[in-house]
Enzyme design. Structure first.
Site, PDB file in Angstrom:
ATOM      1  CB  SER A   1      -0.940   0.021   1.203  1.00 43.94           C
ATOM      2  OG  SER A   1      -1.980  -0.887   0.979  1.00 43.94           O
TER       3      SER A   1
ATOM      4  CE  LYS B   1      -3.835   0.691  -0.985  1.00 43.12           C
ATOM      5  NZ  LYS B   1      -4.500   0.243   0.259  1.00 43.12           N
TER       6      LYS B   1
ATOM      7  CE1 TYR C   1      -4.637  -1.192  -4.289  1.00 41.89           C
ATOM      8  CE2 TYR C   1      -5.361  -3.476  -4.362  1.00 41.89           C
ATOM      9  CZ  TYR C   1      -4.981  -2.370  -3.640  1.00 41.89           C
ATOM     10  OH  TYR C   1      -4.937  -2.427  -2.270  1.00 41.89           O
TER      11      TYR C   1
ATOM     12  CE1 TYR D   1      -4.784   1.421   4.463  1.00 41.33           C
ATOM     13  CE2 TYR D   1      -3.308   0.195   5.872  1.00 41.33           C
ATOM     14  CZ  TYR D   1      -3.640   0.672   4.637  1.00 41.33           C
ATOM     15  OH  TYR D   1      -2.835   0.407   3.571  1.00 41.33           O
TER      16      TYR D   1
ATOM     17  CB  VAL E   1       0.015  -5.864   4.205  1.00 37.14           C
ATOM     18  CG1 VAL E   1      -1.211  -5.268   4.841  1.00 37.14           C
ATOM     19  CG2 VAL E   1      -0.169  -6.104   2.720  1.00 37.14           C
TER      20      VAL E   1
END
Ligand code: GLN
Length: 307
Positions: A63, A66, A191, A243, A261
């Site tokens: 991630s 992102k 993605y 998050y 992760v």
């Protein structure tokens, strides 16, 4: 400040925590990554780097990618991007479906999975194709990291695709609300490919310099995004980068940051440095447990944070 001595102290102090947390086994190709690993690098504006641990070791950025796709989407779409995604913390796990249904397929922010999938969709529209999008995302990351050798691990990407039911569910839900233009499979696959890019703490910390310097790379003087957009990305990193543990990260570390992760976390100190840590054991919210600890130790020992 003796940064090397501080990093050496941190490396010694995190040792007792290396068995805590759990590697990301919901992606089978990541389940076999040895947990007892640690690396940390800081990169200053003149390019000087200080590292401890396995700073050359490549790992799956997941991630963290992102941050780069959000940068590109913001650059091309500017404020109109926020018609499709929000910029509020979700307070929910990164792969949660519930909120997305209540909020009619508009993801809370670009860093939860649903938001990042929408961003990938917007980039596929902009670049007019999945292969073009993947290539341009990789090229951008190579440029900000100053490393032309960065590539994606297809074993990890394929493993995620085979077990990607939840991400496919998020994409299907958004498609049903009219918030996904391209085919579900194509968007999710693209993605996963950028999530599977491999980097180390040296290149990741280097790649944060443009965000620490109002959108301009301090080493090559290239402007990647506007100062206003850099401000926004930093704000979303601070409030949404971890998050449902984003508040906790701000509380303990006090820096804009983004986790993956794969066990990596990037962070930055405005006008001063980029930082990256790696340790694959994750806490309950899917963020590197030792990495978070190391960053907390760093801001406590140096007195450097945005607060
Ligand atoms: N590729 C991972 C997923 O979609 C990314 C999650 C993460 O790093 N938090 O589940």
């Amino acid at each position: 400040m003796d940064y090397q001595a501080i990093l050496d102290e941190i490396e010694a102090e995190i040792q007792p925590y290396l068995d805590e947390g759990k590697v990301a086994d919901y992606i089978p190709a990541l389940a076999s990554v040895p947990q007892r690993q640690f690396a940390m690098t800081i990169t200053l504006f003149n390019g000087t780097q200080y590292s401890v641990g396995l700073a050359e070791k490549l790992f799956s950025i997941q991630s963290i990618s992102k941050v780069f796709t959000f940068t590109l989407a913001l650059k091309f779409y500017s404020k109109s991007l926020y018609k499709r995604i929000g910029h509020e913390p979700s307070g929910n796990p990164f792969n949660s479906l519930v909120q997305l249904e209540y909020e009619h397929g508009k993801p809370r922010n670009p860093f939860i999975n649903a938001g990042a999938i929408v961003i990938t969709d917007a980039l596929i529209n902009h670049y007019k194709g999945v292969e073009e999008t993947y290539e341009e995302v990789v090229n951008f990351i190579r440029e900000v990291a100053c490393d032309a050798s960065i590539t994606s691990d297809s074993v990890v990407a394929n493993s995620e695709m085979q077990h990607g039911h939840r991400n496919l569910a998020l994409a299907n839900l958004m498609k049903s609300f009219g918030n996904l233009d391209n085919e579900v499979y194509d968007v999710v696959n693209t993605y996963f490919r950028h999530c599977a890019l491999e980097m180390n703490t040296k290149t990741l910390s280097r790649s944060m310099l443009y965000l620490a310097n109002h959108g301009i790379d301090p080493l090559c003087a290239k402007q990647f995004i506007s100062p206003n957009q850099a401000k926004r990305i930093n704000a979303v990193m601070l409030t949404c980068g971890h998050y449902d543990a984003s508040g906790d990260f701000a509380f303990h570390v006090g820096l804009p940051g983004k986790s993956g992760v794969g066990g990596g976390i990037v962070a930055l100190i405005p006008k001063l440095m980029g930082i990256a840590v790696f340790s694959p054991g994750l806490n309950a919210q899917g963020n590197s447990l030792v990495g978070t600890k190391a960053l907390e130790l760093f801001t406590s020992k140096t007195g450097l944070s945005i607060f």
